[in-house]
Write an enzyme that holds these catalytic residues in place. Sequence first.
Site, mmCIF file in Angstrom:
data_model
loop_
_atom_site.group_PDB
_atom_site.id
_atom_site.type_symbol
_atom_site.label_atom_id
_atom_site.label_comp_id
_atom_site.label_asym_id
_atom_site.label_seq_id
_atom_site.Cartn_x
_atom_site.Cartn_y
_atom_site.Cartn_z
ATOM 1 N N HIS A 9 7.292 60.118 -16.339
ATOM 2 C CA HIS A 9 7.378 61.569 -16.451
ATOM 3 C C HIS A 9 8.212 62.155 -15.324
ATOM 4 O O HIS A 9 8.399 61.537 -14.263
ATOM 5 C CB HIS A 9 5.968 62.187 -16.432
ATOM 6 N N GLU A 86 -2.567 57.623 -17.089
ATOM 7 C CA GLU A 86 -2.583 57.292 -15.659
ATOM 8 C C GLU A 86 -3.809 56.455 -15.302
ATOM 9 O O GLU A 86 -4.819 56.436 -16.022
ATOM 10 C CB GLU A 86 -2.571 58.598 -14.860
#
Length: 235
Positions: A9, A86
């Site tokens: 990202h 994550e």
Amino acid sequence: MSTVVLLRHGRTAANSGGVLAGWTPGVGLDDTGREQAAAAGRRLAGVPLAAVVASPLQRCQETARAVLDADPGRGLGLETDERLGEVRYGDWTGAELKRLAKDPLWKVVQAHPSAVTFPGPEGESLRAMQARAVDAVRAWDARLGPDATWVAVSHGDVIKALVADALGLHLDGFQRIVADPCSVTVVRYTETRPFLVRLNDTGGDLAGLLAPPKGAKRRRRRSSDAAVGGGAGPA
């Protein structure tokens, strides 16, 4: 041969502020991160992607949408897979990295990550993170087919763990790998082994990800393994 484009990202305020965001909700891209995501989308425009799959966290969803918006002619929708999310950092979530660096566990994370389970009831082990991420990539490879090229938008530690697996590197070595915000890392999976095609690539042409001409495909399949004791696999 399936090809996965691992896209981290874009930058967030947590990245620039030195905060471990983890699964904290509402952590989106900052202005720089939005520019990075748009640039990544332009780099991937024209690459015939079979799917764009993202972690459910906002920063990855925004980055993935930038990839889709750059080439709407593909007609793809955004897919979400929690296994690409994550690491669950548990009690470390939301803490400043400079404070965490004083915790005795920090040295273990850096030197012996395979031994680490993050503290607290929500804490995850790095081994479990790697296993779920590898399972996700393998499952999407199988679902999309052997000639597919697809994008997985994920997080730094997750991408590093996937690269370690592709290289046959023990998880304890994954901290030697770098995945910068909006960098492109490419792994090509064959029947015999994965090949790391690109690592932490933040600029340049991605035309090499285009499918080869029909006549070249068979030749490339025959040469998909390096000779024993020889050099690299397919270019």
